[in-house]
Design an enzyme around this catalytic site. Structure first.
Site, mmCIF file in Angstrom:
data_model
loop_
_atom_site.group_PDB
_atom_site.id
_atom_site.type_symbol
_atom_site.label_atom_id
_atom_site.label_comp_id
_atom_site.label_asym_id
_atom_site.label_seq_id
_atom_site.Cartn_x
_atom_site.Cartn_y
_atom_site.Cartn_z
ATOM 1 N N ASP A 68 0.818 -1.213 0.000
ATOM 2 C CA ASP A 68 0.000 0.000 0.000
ATOM 3 C C ASP A 68 0.854 1.267 0.000
ATOM 4 O OD1 ASP A 68 0.814 -0.599 2.631
ATOM 5 O OD2 ASP A 68 -0.879 0.456 3.517
ATOM 6 N N ASP A 185 0.463 8.905 10.820
ATOM 7 C CA ASP A 185 -0.267 7.658 10.623
ATOM 8 C C ASP A 185 -1.474 7.604 11.575
ATOM 9 O OD1 ASP A 185 -1.100 5.021 10.357
ATOM 10 O OD2 ASP A 185 0.739 4.141 11.170
ATOM 11 N N SER A 222 3.122 -11.470 2.625
ATOM 12 C CA SER A 222 4.405 -11.958 2.109
ATOM 13 C C SER A 222 5.558 -11.031 2.445
ATOM 14 C CB SER A 222 4.315 -12.134 0.587
ATOM 15 O OG SER A 222 4.047 -10.891 -0.041
ATOM 16 N N HIS A 357 0.788 -0.524 13.716
ATOM 17 C CA HIS A 357 0.504 0.910 13.770
ATOM 18 C C HIS A 357 0.336 1.383 15.210
ATOM 19 C CE1 HIS A 357 -0.247 0.974 9.385
ATOM 20 N NE2 HIS A 357 -0.701 -0.239 9.604
ATOM 21 N N HIS A 379 -3.243 8.330 6.243
ATOM 22 C CA HIS A 379 -3.291 6.873 6.324
ATOM 23 C C HIS A 379 -4.378 6.399 7.292
ATOM 24 C CE1 HIS A 379 -2.239 2.666 6.792
ATOM 25 N NE2 HIS A 379 -1.391 2.773 5.788
#
EC number: 3.1.-.-
Length: 541
Positions: A68, A185, A222, A357, A379
């Site tokens: 992202d 964030d 991943s 986060h 975000h």
């Protein structure tokens, strides 16, 4: 500053900073489609603002290696391939690998925490932050217009697995220097307290594996190297080998191993073909597919389309968070695995994942240390942005200095004061196979109608002189529950409507098609309460 993605959503993060006609891009990620966007592969930030100004772009800064934040870079570089890319060693390794698939050779420059780089009139300083992927960086942008700190994704784990802390000493120094704008964030801004420690996850995974008598499948992102490391350690503690499953998992872990971020001996791993022939209590499968993606490993296991056949006594661990919008797909996978006899362990019933986060408590620390003059939450979905803004106000930032924005809104920073001053056109850019940006909301609406309501086609041959039907109407339907003979009732209605149109002198093919569409559309809505896609075909002779 113009956010072109990542505001009001979890994904496709991208912010452009413009100074004296030069543009710096921070992050360029993708958003994964939801169920109401059928056929879409990924969704990009809207490059429209940059399309005619690519020569003004002086660099792309990548804060970390998650999709992202980096997944859109190949599509941006199609517009101009030689833009310099700046990021940490792992981040650039991931993006270079991705660019190879697109046959793009990029100009990259590795940067590290504590380093300063000058790009045009942007003076950048990189700061270590802790996240769910190694080598994440925040970036301080010093300019003649003021200073901006962009956190990227971060948290403040005090006992991180790799020993790499969020550099609060650097944050303190920046606060003392004076920070004009803080882009922070927001993902966990509405979560009270502090994000739990990553190190607490390892023992839980090891305990689940130790109690499992059959095969064990662990699914995660991943790129989540820390989680894979914990799974590898837990497998070794239980005398099991590890088989990496999924192309991106194999590729990313090879990169992480080569760079020293994943620490394991080569003999720890076994390839999938050999793993399947081993006793299943001697192997752990580390796979992708934790978000319920239709073509990913877990979904294929549920559909009995994968070499790994899940059965009674097997254990599946979903060691990742739920990305908003994926809930239904993930629960379908959990139900399918349970039906096959597996014990499914996930965040809802065991501590097998923690967020990457910062929660509200950590964000409060940041605001108190930095004392920013202006704050712009990024975000996060809208509720996250509001919660983050409220935290800033609690620490003394005036409400008028907290900017809740949307994608495309233009923010000016002048003399230490940030204001929303306008907006540029900014929408969703869909990738559908090899096409980028050609799929529209109307196309998606048509796809949803086809999926939900079905398809009706009507074929008529019209006498061009009289306007009357010479042959037909022939009606065929697909994905429409009723048999074809139900349309016998509507054929006289179509013939009558066409005769009336002919009497009114209508000879235009398109106009005649519209007459047929309205007639059958009204009938099918009343008779069957359906709104299928209707395609009339009119041929004149």
């Amino acid at each position: 500053m113009i956010p072109l993605g990542g505001i009001g959503e979890i994904g496709r993060n991208m912010t452009v900073f413009e100074l004296d006609g030069k543009i710096l891009v921070v992050d360029c990620g993708v958003l994964f489609p939801e169920e109401h966007q059928p056929g879409v592969d990924v969704i990009l930030p809207d490059f429209g603002y940059l399309r005619d100004r690519m020569q003004d772009v002086v660099g792309i800064v990548l804060t970390h290696g998650h999709e992202d934040h980096i997944g859109g870079v190949p599509y941006l570089l199609r517009l101009r391939e030689d833009i310099p890319i700046f990021g940490s060693a792992l981040t650039l390794a991931f993006i270079v690998s991705k660019l190879k698939e697109h046959r793009i050779t990029a100009q990259t420059q590795v940067v590290a925490e504590g380093q300063r780089v000058k790009i045009a009139d942007f003076d950048l300083e990189f700061i270590a932050v802790n996240h769910s992927i190694p080598d994440a960086l925040a970036v301080l942008i010093r300019t003649s217009a003021g200073s901006v700190l962009h956190t990227g994704d971060f948290k403040m784990d005090q006992l991180p697995l790799d020993g790499r802390l969020t550099d609060l000493r650097a944050f303190s120094r920046i606060g003392e220097e004076g920070l004009d704008l803080f882009l922070c964030d927001s993902t966990n801004a509405d979560v009270p307290g502090f994000t739990p420690l990553e190190k607490d996850i390892g023992p839980v995974i090891e305990n689940v594996i130790s109690r499992s008598k059959g095969r064990v499948v662990v699914a995660s992102f991943s790129s989540h190297i820390h989680r894979v490391q914990q799974v590898v350690d837990a497998a070794l503690a239980n005398n099991r080998k590890v088989a990496l499953v999924g192309r991106s998992m194999v590729k990313n872990m090879q990169i992480a191993s080569e760079l020293g971020y994943l620490k394991a001996e080569p003999e720890t791993f076994v390839d999938l073909k050999n793993a399947i022939s081993m006793p299943q209590d001697q192997v752990v499968y580390m796979s992708t597919g934790s978000q319920g993606e239709p073509m990913a490993v877990l979904s294929r296991m549920v559909n009995l389309e994968h070499e790994i056949e899940i059965g009674q006594g097997d254990t599946v661990i979903l060691a990742s968070s739920l990305i908003p919008g994926n809930e239904n797909a993930v629960y379908r996978v959990i139900d399918g695995l349970t039906k096959l006899g597996a014990n499914v362990v996930h965040k809802g019933n065991a501590k097998v994942h923690v967020s990457g986060h910062a929660a509200a408590g950590e964000l409060l620390y940041c605001y108190n240390i930095l004392k920013p003059k202006n704050v712009m939450p990024v975000h996060g979905e809208y509720r996250h942005l509001i919660a983050n803004g409220n935290l800033a106000q609690q620490t003394g930032v005036p409400s008028e200095r907290v900017l809740i924005t949307e994608d495309g809104w233009v923010v000016d920073l002048v003399a230490g004061k940030a204001d929303i001053v306008g907006a540029v056109e900014c929408g969703l850019l869909y990738v559908d196979g090899k096409t980028v940006g050609k799929i529209t909301e109307d196309d998606l609406k048509d796809r949803r109608i086809l999926a939900q309501e079905g398809f009706i086609s009507i074929f008529c041959v019209i006498d061009a002189q009289t306007g009357r039907i010479a042959s037909g109407p022939e009606i065929r339907a697909r994905a429409f529950a009723e048999a074809d003979h139900v349309f016998d009732d509507v054929k006289p209605l179509i013939e009558r409507a066409m005769a009336e149109a002919a009497a009114e002198g209508i000879r235009d093919t398109y106009a005649m098609q519209q007459v047929i569409r309205r007639t059958i559309g009204t009938w099918v809505a009343k008779a069957h309460r359906r709104r299928p896609m209707i395609i009339p075909v009119v041929i004149t002779y």
